[in-house]
Design an enzyme around this catalytic site. Structure first.
Site, mmCIF file in Angstrom:
data_model
loop_
_atom_site.group_PDB
_atom_site.id
_atom_site.type_symbol
_atom_site.label_atom_id
_atom_site.label_comp_id
_atom_site.label_asym_id
_atom_site.label_seq_id
_atom_site.Cartn_x
_atom_site.Cartn_y
_atom_site.Cartn_z
ATOM 1 N N CYS A 23 47.602 35.615 15.322
ATOM 2 C CA CYS A 23 47.188 34.386 14.646
ATOM 3 C C CYS A 23 46.855 33.316 15.684
ATOM 4 C CB CYS A 23 48.299 33.904 13.723
ATOM 5 S SG CYS A 23 48.058 32.232 13.081
ATOM 6 N N CYS A 81 48.875 30.101 15.209
ATOM 7 C CA CYS A 81 50.266 30.281 15.658
ATOM 8 C C CYS A 81 50.340 30.262 17.183
ATOM 9 C CB CYS A 81 50.834 31.594 15.137
ATOM 10 S SG CYS A 81 50.768 31.764 13.342
ATOM 11 N N ASP A 107 12.837 29.223 40.033
ATOM 12 C CA ASP A 107 12.437 29.190 41.435
ATOM 13 C C ASP A 107 11.420 30.324 41.604
ATOM 14 O OD1 ASP A 107 12.496 28.819 44.287
ATOM 15 O OD2 ASP A 107 13.787 30.584 44.388
#
Length: 718
Positions: free
Chosen positions: A11, A14, A394
């Site tokens: 969880c 949690c 570049d």
């Protein structure tokens, strides 16, 4: 910091709350729970038993200390509940069905006892944590579910209360399983790290841990074995699979003197390799470390969800109380019915699906890109990549190969190639290498030049077969009176943006080379693929001169280009571009570092080079741009899925809550809406890991070769 693997971490909300509690302990300010990878980081010397007590309150526990040399270091725990959860949930379901079927045949007390037993088996952990939370006035998902269960049983809703407990347990199990699937996909990626090596010590072979290898050690790598760390081949010839680093499935040929990456697989033959980096400093170790770190960087979306969830749960409890008491007090509603509706609101309010809407998708996206050799250094960069509108490139080493290549030759005398080859034969200058490569296509045997001398500002002079010759730029022809046709040819080569290399003797010009930096074979198709993936503008920033820049830009289909830029001018141009759109800058990670840092997103090409890994937000570990469109496509998909997940998570809850107005919301509808949202969010996020078999990169460059490239040859008489 000490790192530990955690089990029972299913969880996200949690995990956040446990982290906050651990941080309140002495010396715990820097402690961190990494939910996405299932790990805990705590300062050295911190009181671990106190940490374990906090983890135990929410059903989590430490497995063992982590480390690269640990045999199980990259293994994840199977899932948060293991096989016992499956057994307990199955037993609860059987008891629930038995009680439901026997309601009319058994005494009510017996039926209630079976329902209570089924609830206790599947919901015991949740109930105990919820009770503790109530006494601590801590309101989270367990608190909501515990209050709902107590309330349901207190009004005699035994059947629905039990169903809620079983479905919530199943929801928790599936939620943990989904997150673990994402973790395991990352674990599979990390398992490419070799663990042992065959060290040649005093003529003897012995197996050692890779952590003991030192710079200068000689290791033996047989066919099918992994190269233990970055090194150089000192004996042997083979093809090597470098996909662990570059994502390229095609093997790279290696022979004496070639560099190799740790984690690469030797396909055939035997290689003796000198270690040039200790494992912890190798490209593979850095990549693995950065990939693991990338899982834990929070995106703006995740940070918002976490802040939202902090206030969301108390708000749901308040709404639940209002639903319980407002209708009876204000409109004469039935207390029992509205108390029941309030309990259902509590269950609907579970924030699981909302909190899971982002992390599984982010981990899946980072893993999917890493499999392709695209190292995204964090979820925030993955999210940003999906929003890019403009890409600045570049030129040298990015859109071009960064090595001179003969594009055009104009031959006036038949001895042109032979003389050019003789003069440049032993030179290591980049232009000389390009000339020799071209001459080798025409001449099988090259004479030796003598008295080779450098002429500053011009080139070189030498003698071949007792005759003097000159090779160099236009100034090397100053001793000649050039005919108009040769002057026109020189002017045309310069007009085309080529670097001129002329070959002449004392009396005449033998021929001309037009040399340029070779455009990467994938560049033209790349621009089309980027456009298909929503990139509106492609810009080249180069210090090269106007004609050369125009030639490259036109050849590959760029929308804009800016030539003759110094490094600080590149930075200024990036700043200008960021005012009108979200921009990514792609360079080699060294001389483009200021521009990479200034752009909204810095992307480096590097094929595993340290500088590239350290500099940019995203690293293309291949030596080409072919997989960039795929990375953009994946990141856009991740962003779409996160938005979809949030909409589904909140939408389903809103629909369920609206059912309270006519009093139609039931406990089982509430838990099914929460469970359904969580499962849908998890499954949608995991689809990111699925690769379609027909998915292919349209442009496939030829690694390290000039296949398909050729120069234009004009035969002319002077």
């Amino acid at each position: 910091m000490a790192e530990y693997r955690l089990k029972g971490l299913s969880c996200a909300n949690c995990a956040r709350e446990m982290e906050e509690e651990i941080q309140k302990l002495p010396h715990g300010k820097e402690a961190k729970i990494h939910f996405n990878s299932g790990k805990l980081s705590v300062p050295e010397g911190m009181n671990l038993p106190h940490v374990e007590k906090i983890l135990a309150k929410d059903g989590a526990a430490i497995i063992k200390e982590e480390g690269f040399s640990d045999e199980e270091g990259h293994q994840h725990v199977e899932d948060h509940g293991g096989p016992n959860w499956k057994v307990l949930l199955s037993l609860s379901a059987v008891l629930f069905v038995a009680a439901f079927l026997l309601e009319d045949d058994l005494h009510m007390a017996a039926v209630v006892s079976i329902y209570v037993a089924a609830t206790a088996i599947s919901g015991y952990q949740t109930f105990m944590k919820g009770i503790k939370n109530l006494f601590r006035l801590k309101f989270n998902i367990d608190t909501l579910m515990t209050v709902a269960l107590i309330g349901a049983f207190s009004i005699g809703e035994w059947r629905e209360g039990t169903l809620v407990a079983i479905l919530f347990g199943l929801n928790e199990y599936l939620e943990g399983l989904g997150m673990e699937k994402a973790r395991q996909s990352m674990a599979a990626l990390l398992q490419v790290a070799p663990k042992e090596a065959v060290l040649i010590d005093g003529g003897h072979e012995k197996v050692v841990q890779i952590s003991t290898l030192k710079i200068g050690d000689i290791v033996l790598v047989k066919a099918g074995e992994k190269i233990p760390s970055d090194g150089k081949v000192i004996e042997g010839k083979s093809s090597v699979n470098e996909s662990a680093i570059t994502g390229e499935s095609m093997p790279a040929d290696k022979q004496t003197g070639d560099d190799v990456f740790g984690g690469s697989v030797n396909n055939e033959g035997v290689l003796k390799i000198e270690i040039v980096k200790a494992y912890e400093d190798s490209s593979l170790a850095k990549v693995l470390h950065l990939v693991e770190e990338a899982q834990e960087t929070k995106t703006p979306t995740e940070l918002f969800i976490n802040r939202f969830a902090k206030y969301y749960t108390p708000a749901i409890m308040l709404i639940s109380v209002v639903v319980m008491i407002a209708p009876p007090l204000l409109f004469g509603g039935d207390w029992g019915a509205w108390f029941y509706q309030g309990l259902a609101v509590l269950i609907v309010g579970c924030p699981c699906a909302l909190i899971l809407s982002s992390p599984i998708a982010i981990v899946s996206g980072i893993t999917r890109n890493a499999r392709k050799g695209i190292l995204v250094k964090g979820g925030v960069h993955l999210e940003q990549l999906g929003k890019i509108e403009t890409i600045a490139f570049d030129k040298t080493g990015t859109l071009t190969k960064g090595e001179p290549h003969v594009e055009q030759t104009i031959v006036y005398e038949s001895s042109f190639y032979q003389i050019a080859g003789a003069i440049e034969k032993n030179s290591s200058h980049p232009l000389a290498i390009a000339v020799i490569r071209e001459v080798a296509k025409k001449e099988s045997h090259i004479e030796e030049a003598v008295d080779v001398q450098t002429i500053v500002g011009q080139g070189v002079s030498a003698r071949v077969n007792e005759k003097s010759y000159y090779l160099g730029n236009e100034n090397s022809l100053s001793h000649l009176s050039l005919p108009n046709n040769i002057k026109e040819d020189i002017a045309q080569l310069k007009e085309n943006g080529y670097t001129l290399v002329a070959v002449a003797d004392e009396d005449q010009v033998l021929g001309l080379f037009g040399i340029s930096d070779q455009i990467r074979p994938e560049a033209h198709q790349l621009m089309k693929d980027l456009q298909e993936n929503g990139i509106k503008r492609t810009v080249m920033l180069t210090g090269d001169h106007e004609k050369s820049a125009e030639k490259v830009a036109t050849a590959i289909g760029l929308t804009d280009y800016y030539a003759g830029l110094l490094p600080d001018e590149k930075v200024q141009k990036i700043k200008e571009l960021t005012k009108t759109s979200i921009i990514a800058m792609i360079g080699d990670g060294i001389n483009d570092a200021p521009a990479l840092a200034t752009a909204d997103l810095g992307i480096a090409m590097g094929k595993g080079t340290d500088s590239a890994i350290e500099t940019a937000d995203i690293v293309l570990m291949q030596d080409h741009l072919g997989k960039l469109p795929s990375a953009i496509s994946i990141s856009k998909r991740v962003n779409r899925i996160i938005k979809t997940n949030i909409t589904l998570a909140l939408g389903l809850k809103l629909i369920a809550l609206l059912l309270t107005i006519p009093g139609l919301l039931t406990l089982w509808i509430a838990i099914l809406s929460d469970m359904g949202a969580t499962i849908i969010v998890t499954l949608i996020s995991l689809t990111i890991l699925v690769e379609k078999k027909q998915e292919k990169i349209k442009s496939v460059p030829v690694n390290g070769s000039d296949k398909g490239s050729s120069s234009t040859v004009l035969q002319r008489r002077s």
